[in-house]
Every structure is written in C-alpha cells, then in structure tokens.
Write an enzyme that holds these catalytic residues in place. Structure first.
Site, PDB file in Angstrom:
ATOM      1  N   ASN A 154       0.840  -1.201   0.000  1.00  0.00           N
ATOM      2  CA  ASN A 154       0.000   0.000   0.000  1.00  0.00           C
ATOM      3  C   ASN A 154       0.870   1.243   0.000  1.00  0.00           C
ATOM      4  O   ASN A 154       2.042   1.214   0.383  1.00  0.00           O
ATOM      5  CB  ASN A 154      -0.936   0.019   1.216  1.00  0.00           C
ATOM      6  N   CYS A 155       0.295   2.356  -0.456  1.00  0.00           N
ATOM      7  CA  CYS A 155       0.937   3.658  -0.325  1.00  0.00           C
ATOM      8  C   CYS A 155       0.094   4.478   0.639  1.00  0.00           C
ATOM      9  O   CYS A 155      -0.563   3.917   1.512  1.00  0.00           O
ATOM     10  CB  CYS A 155       1.103   4.334  -1.680  1.00  0.00           C
ATOM     11  N   MET A 156       0.065   5.790   0.502  1.00  0.00           N
ATOM     12  CA  MET A 156      -0.626   6.616   1.492  1.00  0.00           C
ATOM     13  C   MET A 156      -2.138   6.498   1.420  1.00  0.00           C
ATOM     14  O   MET A 156      -2.829   6.678   2.414  1.00  0.00           O
ATOM     15  CB  MET A 156      -0.220   8.088   1.320  1.00  0.00           C
ATOM     16  N   THR A 157      -2.665   6.187   0.227  1.00  0.00           N
ATOM     17  CA  THR A 157      -4.120   6.157   0.075  1.00  0.00           C
ATOM     18  C   THR A 157      -4.640   4.907  -0.627  1.00  0.00           C
ATOM     19  O   THR A 157      -5.835   4.687  -0.662  1.00  0.00           O
ATOM     20  CB  THR A 157      -4.600   7.380  -0.745  1.00  0.00           C
ATOM     21  N   ARG A 158      -3.757   4.076  -1.183  1.00  0.00           N
ATOM     22  CA  ARG A 158      -4.200   2.989  -2.054  1.00  0.00           C
ATOM     23  C   ARG A 158      -3.694   1.624  -1.587  1.00  0.00           C
ATOM     24  O   ARG A 158      -2.520   1.473  -1.262  1.00  0.00           O
ATOM     25  CB  ARG A 158      -3.703   3.216  -3.484  1.00  0.00           C
TER      26      ARG A 158
END
Length: 451
Positions: free
Chosen positions: A26-30
């Site tokens: 994951n990244c910051m939002t996904r």
C-alpha cells in the site's frame, strides 16, 4: 466484523480471492494488489464496495480507500491471505517481469512506475522527516538558534537523518525492485555518497561525492543486479556466496567512478537546470501548465516517479520550486469539492466530500479525485483550471520547498526563504478558483445520479 474487516474481505473477494493475490502492498491512500490473473478481478464490484473511492488498473490494482484506512485494510487483507508463497523468488521475479512488460504501454510509463516503486516505501519517512525539518526551519527563521536550544538541535538531527542516508535506502529499494540482493544496492548508495571520495583524484580531477545524485545511485544499484545475475550464471555454486557478490561490488564500484557518476551527473544537472530554465523563461505560463496537467499523473499513480527530481532540485538549489506548483493540483480539487458540497443534495456524495476534505486540505487529494471530481467528469476539468491559476502564482513568486512528502497546507512549514505568505496566497487562489469555476459551470445536480 468491523467496517475495515468487511472492506478487506470484500476487496479480497472481488480481486479473485487470496489464491489470485501475488503481491500486496500500500501507499498513502491505495491498497496495491498484483493479481495472478487480471481477468478474475471484478473492477466494477470493487468500485461499489462501501469505503472504496476509486480503482486504478495498472501494473497493480490500486484500490483507493484513503489515508489511515489504507494501512488497517491492507493489514486485514494480509491476515486473510496468510503467508502462502508457492513460487520461488526467481519464478516470481521472471513472471512479474513478463507481466509488467505486457501491461506497460510505453517505456516512459514503465520507467516512472519503477521509480515510484522505489520511493513509495519511503513516503512515511519522507513525510515525518520533512515536517520535522520544516517546523525546525520555521523556528530558526523566526530567531531561535540551535546553539541556545538543545531540543531544536535534536529536531534538526532527527529530521535530517533520513535525507543524510537516503542514498542507502534508495539503493536498497532499487536492487529489491529489480530482483537483486538489496544490500548490494545499499552499498552502491554508500559508495557514491561517501565523503571519503573527496580524497581521491583520478585523471587530475578530484572526485565529488554524490555526483549524479539519486539518479546515479539508482543506475549503480541496477548495475549491481545486472552483474550479480550475470556472474551467478557462470559461478560454481560451491563458491557463489563468496565470489558473486565480491566481483559484483568490485566491478560496479569501478564503473560508478568512471561511468555512472559522470553520466548521471550530466543527467541530473540537465534535468535540474532544464526545469529551472523552463520556469525562468516560461514563468507563470509554465507554472499553469504544470499544475493544470499534473492530475493525470496522479490518476495512474505515476506521480511518485517525480520524487528523485524533487530531491535532486533540493540537492542542487537547496529547495524544489516544482513541488509548490504541483501542490496546486490538489488545492483545485478541494475548491471544486466544496462547491459541489454546497450545490448537491446527494447524501452519498456529500458524505464522500466530508470524509475527503480534511485530508484534501492536508495535501492528500486522491479521496476527492477518485470519489468526487473524476467520476463526475466536468468538475475534474474545472478543478484543474483552478489549479493552473494557483500554479501560475507559485511560479511567479518562485516559491520553493525545503522537503518533500507533503502537500497542501502541510507543506507550509517547509516553504523556503520564509515565503509562507506567498505560498498561502497561491493555494488560496487555487481553492477559490477551483470553487468558482465548479460552482458556476462545473456541476449540475443530474451529474450526481450515478454516484
């Protein structure tokens, strides 16, 4: 089962079950899932999951669920998947390379994705370090001295630690991304940025530590992967553990001095001076174009590929003028979302906006982008128009940022040379015109029927 667990279960179901998940991150939002069989993924069903704001189909399936939530949901999915790995590392690496080659349409897009994969794991640290540095610099600008306040000195040390050793982490992630031994990539970063290189003179020229910046580190780390694989093919297994890594490090070390650093130095200087020239010559018009057309990169997750450019600008000029300009893209989304919130009677749309606005002000625009403006269509354009004007203002002021990883109002403490007011003027204009353009001709109530 709580809401996060329900969302995790539904996501896993509609990507084809745990048997179809090859890689999860994951990244910051996904939530980012690489599927073994893309045809087994139900994209439309994923979009309809409560809490999912959008779905991007790329080399990975990117399910936008928003900051904070993404970490919890990813962890819940990981629990459901377990730790089954039926393929060897070499098999997975070969298959992943083939899949990426098939799915990526252009070498440039593939290059940006690769860069994104290298820097995405570093984002939490970049955000934390950037904010600490920004706050410390803000206090120093207003008269506090590190000599008088130990706590302030410690803040600068804590905030600057990541950036001091960033080359090592980038080298590690590069080797990992290309399927090599991470520590060899880390050695590439250590070597290129080692201050002791100043003591070395070759062909009558003193070596410059860090020449080529992170571009040099990425290339050298990639060479580590290339030579490690090549040497391993011919190295007897009985001595592989000793001599493969030894010869790899010696060869790439020599190439780094005689080829990588000079070539990457020219590349880095060309990119930084080129961007500086474009902004100097193009001024507000260049800023408007950059800010107005930045969101398409965000849509497909390629914006992380710009990270090394920001860092090289900071390394060269002590700040990046590009980041404040591109930050206006998110500001335009905020203004557009406020206009829609005021005009619409659609409760689901209003709920999405209420959830997305707080983080939108802090520079995380994906919830509003995927949940509001992009599905509606026309507000995406009017938001970009507001962003373009904000970008023009930032370019005219020459606003720079001392660090990266944050955007929106969160970027304010990181603004260079005390130009906080100028930055806030630009972001206020982007908010206002994103709102005005959308309110006047960007949204009609019938658009919300499909939300």
């Amino acid at each position: 089962m709580n809401k996060d667990q329900q969302m995790a279960s539904a996501i896993l179901k509609h990507v084809g079950g745990k048997e179809n998940v090859d890689n999860l991150t994951n990244c910051m939002t996904r939530v980012r899932i690489r599927a073994k069989d893309d045809t087994a993924v139900d994209k439309e069903a994923l979009k309809k999951i409560d809490g999912v704001m959008g779905v991007v189909e790329d080399d990975t399936w990117q399910i936008v669920v928003g900051p904070g939530t993404v970490n919890v949901v990813t962890a819940e999915i990981q629990k459901l998947i377990g730790e089954d790995n039926e393929l060897s590392f070499e098999e997975k690496n070969a298959r992943d390379a083939a899949a990426r080659k098939e799915r990526n349409k252009t070498p440039f897009k593939q290059f940006l994705r690769r860069l994104g994969n290298i820097f995405i794991p570093l984002i939490p640290g970049l955000v934390a370090s950037g904010i600490i540095n920004g706050v410390a610099q803000f206090l120093i600008n207003y008269g506090l001295r590190t000599e008088d306040h130990t706590w302030l000195l410690l803040m600068t040390i804590l905030g600057g630690g990541l950036f001091m050793y960033l080359a090592i982490l980038v080298g590690w992630n590069t080797a990992k991304e290309f399927g090599g031994t991470p520590v060899l990539g880390a050695i590439a970063g250590m070597f290129i940025f080692n201050p002791a290189l100043e003591q070395v003179t070759i062909f009558g020229e003193q070596l410059q530590p860090g020449r080529g910046g992170l571009f040099g580190v990425i290339f050298a780390a990639w060479l580590m992967v290339f030579f490690e694989r090549t040497i391993r093919k011919v190295m007897p297994r009985s001595i592989d553990i000793i001599f493969t890594s030894l010869f790899t490090v010696l060869i790439v070390g020599a190439l780094s001095i005689y080829a990588v650093m000079p070539v990457a130095g020219v590349l880095a200087e060309g990119i930084t001076s080129g961007i500086n020239s474009v902004l100097s010559i193009g001024g507000p018009l260049a800023g408007a174009v950059m800010a107005g057309f930045f969101l398409p990169l965000v849509m497909v997750g390629l914006h992380h590929g710009l990270t090394p450019i920001h860092l090289e600008l900071i390394n060269t000029f002590n700040f990046t003028t590009l980041l404040p300009i591109l930050a206006m893209a998110g500001a335009g989304q905020v203004g557009a979302a406020i206009a829609i919130f005021i005009k619409t009677k659609n409760q689901r749309l209003r709920t999405i906006i209420k959830g997305g606005l707080p983080v939108g002000f802090l520079g995380i625009g994906e919830p509003l982008l995927y949940g509001v403006t992009l599905p509606l269509g026309r507000p995406f354009i009017t938001a970009s128009m507001g962003a373009a004007v904000g970008g023009a203002i930032q370019a005219s002021f020459g606003t720079g940022a001392l660090g990266i990883g944050v955007s929106g109002l969160s970027l304010t403490p990181l603004i260079a040379e005390g130009n906080y007011v100028q930055y806030l003027i630009g972001i206020a204009v982007a908010y206002s015109l994103g709102f005005l353009f959308t309110y006047l001709f960007g949204f009609k109530e019938e658009m919300a029927k499909g939300i």
